[in-house]
Design a protein around this motif. Structure first.
Motif, PDB file in Angstrom:
ATOM      1  N   ASP A   1     -32.891 -20.748   7.178  1.00 39.00           N
ATOM      2  CA  ASP A   1     -31.465 -20.544   7.429  1.00 39.00           C
ATOM      3  C   ASP A   1     -30.828 -21.706   8.184  1.00 39.00           C
ATOM      4  O   ASP A   1     -29.604 -21.854   8.175  1.00 39.00           O
ATOM      5  CB  ASP A   1     -31.244 -19.253   8.219  1.00 39.00           C
ATOM      6  CG  ASP A   1     -31.307 -18.010   7.333  1.00 39.00           C
ATOM      7  OD1 ASP A   1     -31.230 -18.177   6.100  1.00 39.00           O
ATOM      8  OD2 ASP A   1     -31.437 -16.894   7.871  1.00 39.00           O
ATOM      9  N   ILE A   2     -31.631 -22.530   8.851  1.00 39.35           N
ATOM     10  CA  ILE A   2     -31.087 -23.689   9.565  1.00 39.35           C
ATOM     11  C   ILE A   2     -30.317 -24.596   8.610  1.00 39.35           C
ATOM     12  O   ILE A   2     -29.324 -25.216   8.986  1.00 39.35           O
ATOM     13  CB  ILE A   2     -32.226 -24.466  10.257  1.00 39.35           C
ATOM     14  CG1 ILE A   2     -32.796 -23.664  11.422  1.00 39.35           C
ATOM     15  CG2 ILE A   2     -31.750 -25.839  10.731  1.00 39.35           C
ATOM     16  CD1 ILE A   2     -33.987 -24.310  12.106  1.00 39.35           C
ATOM     17  N   LYS A   3     -30.749 -24.632   7.368  1.00 38.36           N
ATOM     18  CA  LYS A   3     -30.130 -25.529   6.387  1.00 38.36           C
ATOM     19  C   LYS A   3     -28.658 -25.210   6.165  1.00 38.36           C
ATOM     20  O   LYS A   3     -27.842 -26.118   5.957  1.00 38.36           O
ATOM     21  CB  LYS A   3     -30.893 -25.445   5.066  1.00 38.36           C
ATOM     22  CG  LYS A   3     -30.333 -26.338   3.971  1.00 38.36           C
ATOM     23  CD  LYS A   3     -31.188 -26.267   2.728  1.00 38.36           C
ATOM     24  CE  LYS A   3     -30.628 -27.161   1.629  1.00 38.36           C
ATOM     25  NZ  LYS A   3     -31.472 -27.143   0.408  1.00 38.36           N
ATOM     26  N   THR A   4     -28.296 -23.923   6.194  1.00 37.46           N
ATOM     27  CA  THR A   4     -26.933 -23.536   5.807  1.00 37.46           C
ATOM     28  C   THR A   4     -26.150 -22.809   6.891  1.00 37.46           C
ATOM     29  O   THR A   4     -25.064 -22.301   6.613  1.00 37.46           O
ATOM     30  CB  THR A   4     -26.982 -22.641   4.554  1.00 37.46           C
ATOM     31  OG1 THR A   4     -27.805 -21.487   4.808  1.00 37.46           O
ATOM     32  CG2 THR A   4     -27.525 -23.401   3.357  1.00 37.46           C
ATOM     33  N   ASP A   5     -26.669 -22.742   8.122  1.00 41.67           N
ATOM     34  CA  ASP A   5     -25.927 -21.988   9.139  1.00 41.67           C
ATOM     35  C   ASP A   5     -24.761 -22.772   9.729  1.00 41.67           C
ATOM     36  O   ASP A   5     -24.024 -22.266  10.577  1.00 41.67           O
ATOM     37  CB  ASP A   5     -26.848 -21.474  10.251  1.00 41.67           C
ATOM     38  CG  ASP A   5     -27.487 -22.581  11.078  1.00 41.67           C
ATOM     39  OD1 ASP A   5     -27.108 -23.765  10.916  1.00 41.67           O
ATOM     40  OD2 ASP A   5     -28.393 -22.276  11.889  1.00 41.67           O
ATOM     41  N   GLY A   6     -24.585 -24.019   9.290  1.00 41.41           N
ATOM     42  CA  GLY A   6     -23.410 -24.796   9.690  1.00 41.41           C
ATOM     43  C   GLY A   6     -23.515 -25.492  11.026  1.00 41.41           C
ATOM     44  O   GLY A   6     -22.570 -26.160  11.442  1.00 41.41           O
ATOM     45  N   LYS A   7     -24.647 -25.390  11.688  1.00 43.51           N
ATOM     46  CA  LYS A   7     -24.799 -26.085  12.972  1.00 43.51           C
ATOM     47  C   LYS A   7     -25.123 -27.562  12.775  1.00 43.51           C
ATOM     48  O   LYS A   7     -24.854 -28.385  13.647  1.00 43.51           O
ATOM     49  CB  LYS A   7     -25.886 -25.409  13.820  1.00 43.51           C
ATOM     50  CG  LYS A   7     -25.514 -24.010  14.299  1.00 43.51           C
ATOM     51  CD  LYS A   7     -26.605 -23.429  15.165  1.00 43.51           C
ATOM     52  CE  LYS A   7     -26.248 -22.023  15.653  1.00 43.51           C
ATOM     53  NZ  LYS A   7     -25.078 -22.046  16.546  1.00 43.51           N
TER      54      LYS A   7
ATOM     55  N   ILE B   1     -16.236 -32.480   2.478  1.00 42.73           N
ATOM     56  CA  ILE B   1     -15.097 -31.573   2.589  1.00 42.73           C
ATOM     57  C   ILE B   1     -15.571 -30.251   3.172  1.00 42.73           C
ATOM     58  O   ILE B   1     -14.854 -29.606   3.950  1.00 42.73           O
ATOM     59  CB  ILE B   1     -14.421 -31.390   1.212  1.00 42.73           C
ATOM     60  CG1 ILE B   1     -13.806 -32.725   0.761  1.00 42.73           C
ATOM     61  CG2 ILE B   1     -13.351 -30.302   1.264  1.00 42.73           C
ATOM     62  CD1 ILE B   1     -13.281 -32.708  -0.656  1.00 42.73           C
ATOM     63  N   GLY B   2     -16.800 -29.858   2.822  1.00 42.15           N
ATOM     64  CA  GLY B   2     -17.379 -28.671   3.448  1.00 42.15           C
ATOM     65  C   GLY B   2     -17.477 -28.832   4.953  1.00 42.15           C
ATOM     66  O   GLY B   2     -17.184 -27.903   5.714  1.00 42.15           O
ATOM     67  N   ASP B   3     -17.868 -30.030   5.409  1.00 43.08           N
ATOM     68  CA  ASP B   3     -17.937 -30.294   6.846  1.00 43.08           C
ATOM     69  C   ASP B   3     -16.559 -30.130   7.493  1.00 43.08           C
ATOM     70  O   ASP B   3     -16.426 -29.580   8.594  1.00 43.08           O
ATOM     71  CB  ASP B   3     -18.436 -31.712   7.107  1.00 43.08           C
ATOM     72  CG  ASP B   3     -19.857 -31.919   6.620  1.00 43.08           C
ATOM     73  OD1 ASP B   3     -20.484 -30.939   6.193  1.00 43.08           O
ATOM     74  OD2 ASP B   3     -20.332 -33.063   6.674  1.00 43.08           O
ATOM     75  N   VAL B   4     -15.536 -30.635   6.809  1.00 44.29           N
ATOM     76  CA  VAL B   4     -14.173 -30.542   7.347  1.00 44.29           C
ATOM     77  C   VAL B   4     -13.742 -29.079   7.466  1.00 44.29           C
ATOM     78  O   VAL B   4     -13.194 -28.668   8.503  1.00 44.29           O
ATOM     79  CB  VAL B   4     -13.186 -31.324   6.447  1.00 44.29           C
ATOM     80  CG1 VAL B   4     -11.738 -31.027   6.845  1.00 44.29           C
ATOM     81  CG2 VAL B   4     -13.458 -32.814   6.548  1.00 44.29           C
ATOM     82  N   LEU B   5     -13.985 -28.285   6.439  1.00 45.78           N
ATOM     83  CA  LEU B   5     -13.601 -26.871   6.479  1.00 45.78           C
ATOM     84  C   LEU B   5     -14.376 -26.132   7.563  1.00 45.78           C
ATOM     85  O   LEU B   5     -13.830 -25.244   8.226  1.00 45.78           O
ATOM     86  CB  LEU B   5     -13.838 -26.228   5.114  1.00 45.78           C
ATOM     87  CG  LEU B   5     -12.957 -26.738   3.971  1.00 45.78           C
ATOM     88  CD1 LEU B   5     -13.316 -26.043   2.661  1.00 45.78           C
ATOM     89  CD2 LEU B   5     -11.481 -26.541   4.277  1.00 45.78           C
ATOM     90  N   LYS B   6     -15.646 -26.481   7.748  1.00 47.14           N
ATOM     91  CA  LYS B   6     -16.435 -25.868   8.828  1.00 47.14           C
ATOM     92  C   LYS B   6     -15.880 -26.284  10.178  1.00 47.14           C
ATOM     93  O   LYS B   6     -15.731 -25.453  11.087  1.00 47.14           O
ATOM     94  CB  LYS B   6     -17.897 -26.307   8.703  1.00 47.14           C
ATOM     95  CG  LYS B   6     -18.808 -25.828   9.835  1.00 47.14           C
ATOM     96  CD  LYS B   6     -19.011 -24.327   9.795  1.00 47.14           C
ATOM     97  CE  LYS B   6     -20.111 -23.877  10.734  1.00 47.14           C
ATOM     98  NZ  LYS B   6     -19.876 -24.174  12.147  1.00 47.14           N
TER      99      LYS B   6
END
Length: 402
Positions: free
Chosen positions: A80-86, A353-358
Motif C-alpha cells: 500500500d505504500i506505493k499508492t497511499d500518496g505519501k 498531474i496526479g501529484d498536483v491533484l494530491k
C-alpha cells in the motif's frame, strides 16, 4: 522491473556499506516512516547507479535474519505504500516474500525514478553510502538535472512558447508550496523561486526555465492559451437526449485547482437535496447523486485524460436521468477495455498531474477513485456506475435513483 536472484539478494544483504540497501528487523515503531524515507531515497538514486535499491524487512544490521513472521497483512501493508500518496511521484516498486539465509524476509525492490526529485511527506530524501538524509540545495539541483523530457511522460514536456511569467507566483508560493513541502523544508534558505519551480517540475530546469505541461496546468495564468483542450464543458440538459433543451452551460477553464472548484460548485448547485415527507414517519433527505461519487469520477477524468494533440475537453453532461462524464483518451498502459475498473489494475498517463491533484487535496490516495464511486452510489441507492471505453475516450455514466 528487475527481479533479483537469491544470490544477488544475499550479496546485497551482506554489503553493509552499500547505498542501495537498507535493513529493518521488523515493521514496528517508527519503521513504517523510515521505510518510506528509504523507498524515497532509492527512487531518487542520487549516486546515479541506475539500479534498483532494496529494503529488507526481517534483517538485522549485520544482514542476519531477525526471525519475524512474514504475514499476508504485512505484505499488503507494504504494498500500500506505493499508492497511499505519501511518496510523490508514485514509486515503482515490488514487495515479495523471499527465503534467505534459511528464514523468511520481505524484499521491497525500488526502481530509480525517471522524474526526480521524489518526495516523502514533503521532504526529499537521498542516500549516499550508508547515510540517508534530507537533500540539500546542491543535491536537489542534481536531482532536477537528472530529468530529461524526451524520456518522460507528456505532462513533463516543455511548452516552448510559454515563459516563467505565465506561471502564477502567488498560487505557487501561497497555495502549492505550503502543501507540497514540510514547513521546516520551506524555512531553509538558499533556494530561489526558479529552483523551487524546477524542484516541483513546473519548469524544465534552472538552466532551461521553460514551463512544463504540469506547471501550466497547476499554476498557469492562462492555461487554455497553450493547452486549448484543458477545460471542462458542462451542460445541464432538460431531457434524456443531447438534442433536448440546454438549461445551463459553461466552459470552465483556468488552472486545475480553480477549474475543479468551479466545476464542483456547478455540480452542487444542480444536485439539489429533496425532502421526502410522505413515505416515512419522519422526513428524509434525498440526494439524487452522492457528491463523492461525482467528484471521484470527475477527478479521474481530469487526471487520466490525454492532454497531447487534442482540443477535446472533459465533458460533463447532466441529463434528467443520468450524468455522463467523458474523458478524452482511451485506457492507458496496463489498463485496457477488458480490465477497466477492476481492483488493483491501475496506470498513470499523467503521474505528475496526479501529484498536483494530491498536493492540492483533491486526491487522498491513488487507484481508489472508481471503488469509492461504486461504494457511494450503492450507499445512496443509485445503480452502479457504468463505463464505456474505446481508443479515444472513457465515458462514465452515473444514473439517478430508480
Amino acid at each position: 522491473m528487475k527481479v533479483y536472484t537469491d544470490e544477488e539478494l544475499l550479496n546485497l544483504l551482506d554489503a553493509l556499506e552499500s547505498d542501495r540497501v537498507e535493513r529493518k528487523e521488523s515493521f514496528k515503531g517508527d519503521v513504517p516512516k523510515k521505510a518510506r524515507e528509504a523507498i524515497c531515497a532509492f527512487a531518487n538514486d542520487l549516486p546515479n547507479h541506475n539500479e534498483p535499491g532494496v529494503l529488507f524487512i526481517g534483517a538485522k544490521d549485520n544482514g542476519n535474519p531477525s526471525g519475524i513472521e512474514v504475514t499476508d497483512q504485512l505484505l499488503l501493508t507494504l504494498a500500500d505504500i506505493k499508492t497511499d500518496g505519501k511518496i510523490l511521484p508514485l514509486p515503482v516498486m515490488t514487495v515479495e516474500r523471499r527465503q534467505l539465509k534459511d528464514a523468511e524476509m520481505v524484499v521491497v525492490t525500488v526502481m530509480p525514478s525517471d522524474m526526480p526529485p521524489v518526495k516523502c511527506d514533503g521532504r526529499i530524501w537521498v542516500r549516499t553510502g550508508s547515510r540517508r538524509s534530507l537533500a540539500n540545495a546542491q543535491e536537489e539541483r542534481i536531482l532536477n538535472e537528472k530529468r530529461r523530457y524526451k524520456n518522460l511522460p507528456f505532462d513533463l514536456y516543455p511548452i516552448p512558447t510559454a515563459k516563467v511569467t505565465d506561471l502564477s507566483k502567488l498560487i505557487f508560493e501561497n497555495e502549492y508550496l505550503p502543501a507540497a513541502f514540510a514547513p521546516d523544508v520551506l524555512e531553509e534558505n538558499g533556494r530561489s523561486y526558479e529552483q523551487r519551480l524546477a524542484s516541483c517540475k513546473m519548469i524544465v530546469s534552472l538552466d532551461n526555465p521553460i514551463p512544463t505541461v504540469t506547471g501550466l496546468l497547476a499554476i498557469g495564468k492562462s492555461v487554455q492559451d497553450y493547452l486549448s483542450g484543458a477545460y471542462i464543458q458542462f451542460l445541464r440538459i432538460d431531457g434524456l437526449e443531447l438534442a433536448d433543451p440546454v438549461i445551463d452551460e459553461e466552459n470552465i477553464g483556468g488552472a486545475l485547482g480553480e477549474m475543479l472548484r468551479r466545476t464542483e460548485e456547478k455540480l452542487k448547485a444542480h444536485n439539489r437535496t429533496l425532502i421526502d415527507i410522505t413515505s416515512m414517519p419522519t422526513h428524509q433527505k434525498i440526494m439524487p447523486y452522492p457528491s463523492a461519487a461525482i467528484q471521484q469520477i470527475l477527478y479521474n477524468a481530469v487526471l487520466h485524460r490525454t492532454y497531447e494533440n487534442t482540443n477535446a475537453p472533459v465533458r460533463v453532461y447532466w441529463f434528467n436521468d443520468r450524468i455522463e462524464i467523458y474523458s478524452p483518451g482511451g485506457p492507458y498502459g496496463n489498463v485496457t477495455s477488458e480490465n477497466f475498473g477492476r481492483a488493483g489494475i491501475t496506470d498513470y498517463r499523467n503521474p505528475n498531474i496526479g501529484d498536483v491533484l494530491k498536493t492540492f487535496g483533491f486526491i487522498q490516495a491513488f487507484g481508489r477513485g472508481i471503488a469509492v464511486a461504486r461504494r457511494e452510489m450503492e450507499r445512496n441507492g443509485n445503480p452502479e456506475p457504468e463505463f464505456e471505453t474505446n481508443s479515444s475516450a472513457v465515458v462514465c455514466i452515473l444514473r439517478g435513483k430508480v
